[in-house]
Design a protein around this motif. Structure first.
Motif, PDB file in Angstrom:
ATOM      1  N   MET A  86      -9.995  21.010  -1.948  1.00  0.00           N
ATOM      2  CA  MET A  86      -9.500  22.325  -1.535  1.00  0.00           C
ATOM      3  C   MET A  86      -8.679  22.972  -2.639  1.00  0.00           C
ATOM      4  O   MET A  86      -8.764  24.179  -2.867  1.00  0.00           O
ATOM      5  N   LEU A  87      -7.905  22.178  -3.359  1.00  0.00           N
ATOM      6  CA  LEU A  87      -7.120  22.712  -4.472  1.00  0.00           C
ATOM      7  C   LEU A  87      -8.032  23.259  -5.568  1.00  0.00           C
ATOM      8  O   LEU A  87      -7.805  24.356  -6.102  1.00  0.00           O
ATOM      9  N   SER A  89     -11.041  24.308  -5.094  1.00  0.00           N
ATOM     10  CA  SER A  89     -11.693  25.485  -4.521  1.00  0.00           C
ATOM     11  C   SER A  89     -10.811  26.720  -4.658  1.00  0.00           C
ATOM     12  O   SER A  89     -11.290  27.798  -5.041  1.00  0.00           O
ATOM     13  N   PHE A  90      -9.532  26.595  -4.381  1.00  0.00           N
ATOM     14  CA  PHE A  90      -8.616  27.735  -4.513  1.00  0.00           C
ATOM     15  C   PHE A  90      -8.502  28.184  -5.967  1.00  0.00           C
ATOM     16  O   PHE A  90      -8.457  29.390  -6.255  1.00  0.00           O
ATOM     17  N   LYS A  93     -11.599  30.115  -6.882  1.00  0.00           N
ATOM     18  CA  LYS A  93     -11.562  31.460  -6.293  1.00  0.00           C
ATOM     19  C   LYS A  93     -10.656  32.382  -7.098  1.00  0.00           C
ATOM     20  O   LYS A  93     -10.980  33.555  -7.306  1.00  0.00           O
ATOM     21  N   LEU A  94      -9.530  31.850  -7.554  1.00  0.00           N
ATOM     22  CA  LEU A  94      -8.618  32.643  -8.367  1.00  0.00           C
ATOM     23  C   LEU A  94      -9.269  33.034  -9.691  1.00  0.00           C
ATOM     24  O   LEU A  94      -9.144  34.182 -10.149  1.00  0.00           O
ATOM     25  N   MET A 196      -2.780  32.793  -1.967  1.00  0.00           N
ATOM     26  CA  MET A 196      -3.132  31.675  -2.826  1.00  0.00           C
ATOM     27  C   MET A 196      -1.972  30.697  -2.970  1.00  0.00           C
ATOM     28  O   MET A 196      -2.153  29.475  -2.858  1.00  0.00           O
ATOM     29  N   ASN A 199      -1.504  28.681   0.282  1.00  0.00           N
ATOM     30  CA  ASN A 199      -2.535  27.658   0.475  1.00  0.00           C
ATOM     31  C   ASN A 199      -2.384  26.516  -0.519  1.00  0.00           C
ATOM     32  O   ASN A 199      -2.592  25.346  -0.154  1.00  0.00           O
ATOM     33  N   ILE A 200      -2.032  26.818  -1.761  1.00  0.00           N
ATOM     34  CA  ILE A 200      -1.854  25.761  -2.756  1.00  0.00           C
ATOM     35  C   ILE A 200      -0.674  24.868  -2.378  1.00  0.00           C
ATOM     36  O   ILE A 200      -0.741  23.642  -2.480  1.00  0.00           O
TER      37      ILE A 200
END
Length: 272
Positions: A86-87, A89-90, A93-94, A196, A199-200
């Motif tokens: 997930m990290l 993935s974020f 996306k950034l 962001m 979520n991080i």
């Protein structure tokens, strides 16, 4: 079968959109600028070509469907550490969002003269403003068709400092369109950056949850030990005090063993 897949794709609307979006717009603009120059009629043609490139964004809607229907991607995801995946993935996306905004910011300067040549430095836009105030001989040079990497690096520099609310101020909007876009970006980037970061932080907290549970259990074990610790005021038998200290040490080691790994060997070390 591959032939059936190819036939279905050829007669689908996706093929038409992909075919139009794959038109080499930059090559056509480069040839038109060098051979004929850019007049009002040519600007309309270039604008039409630029709009066709936006059709590529239609394919983004299929990414989520393809990832969910792909057995290989699902199998790979199930084998990964969820928090780390997930990290990543974020972060991706950034990076993707920064890339899109940087490309569009560079495009806004392009439409001021419909060229990346010398005229780009003569018309009012953010590139010509930066060139006149911050350009250093031998440094980065965003003007010229051959300077696409430098131009992208400068656009990405502005995008990252805008998304992260740093704002050095050496790259600024000049035209009305650039100001409108910068205003919208600042409003959206504030919410996007907060999303962001939240979520991080959540993912990093999940990655450290095992360590936090260990510390919590160790604190609870120490509180329990203090409640039953014998002192010289309770008994004069030093042997009982030594046994209590041994039990306390074993309790702490047992809790630590649960953090380091499963207790698969020598259970008598903690229970005897």
């Amino acid at each position: 079968e591959l032939r059936i897949i190819a036939r279905n794709y050829f007669f689908s609307k996706n093929f038409v959109l992909d075919f139009i979006a794959s038109f080499p717009m930059q090559l056509a603009i480069y040839y038109m600028d060098l051979e004929y120059g850019v007049d009002d009629e040519a600007k309309n043609i270039l604008l039409l070509l630029a709009i066709t490139q936006l059709l590529r964004l239609v394919r983004i809607s299929r990414i989520n469907l393809l990832t969910k229907s792909s057995i290989d991607i699902q199998t790979w995801w199930e084998k990964q550490n969820v928090a780390q995946a997930m990290l990543i993935s974020f972060i991706l996306k950034l990076v993707m969002m920064s890339h899109w905004i940087a490309c569009f910011w560079s495009f806004l300067a392009f439409v001021s003269v419909w060229s990346f040549g010398r005229a780009l430095g003569e018309a009012p836009n953010w590139i010509s403003n930066w060139y006149g105030s911050s350009y250093v001989e031998g440094g980065i040079n965003p003007i010229g068709w051959e300077s696409d990497i430098d131009r992208y690096a400068l656009s990405l520099f502005w995008t990252i400092q805008s998304l992260t609310s740093i704002g050095y101020g050496n790259v600024v909007a000049v035209t009305r369109v650039e100001y409108y876009f910068a205003n919208i970006l600042m409003l959206v980037s504030g919410m996007f950056w907060a999303f962001m970061i939240g979520n991080i932080i959540s993912v990093v907290g999940h990655m450290n949850s095992h360590r936090d549970n260990y510390r919590k259990h160790l604190d609870e074990a120490n509180m329990l030990i203090r409640c039953f610790t014998l002192t010289t005021d309770d008994t004069n038998n030093h042997a009982d005090i030594e046994d209590a200290n041994v039990v306390a040490t074993r309790i702490r080691r047992f809790v630590s063993a649960q953090y380091d790994g499963p207790m698969t060997s020598r259970p008598s070390e903690y229970t005897s």
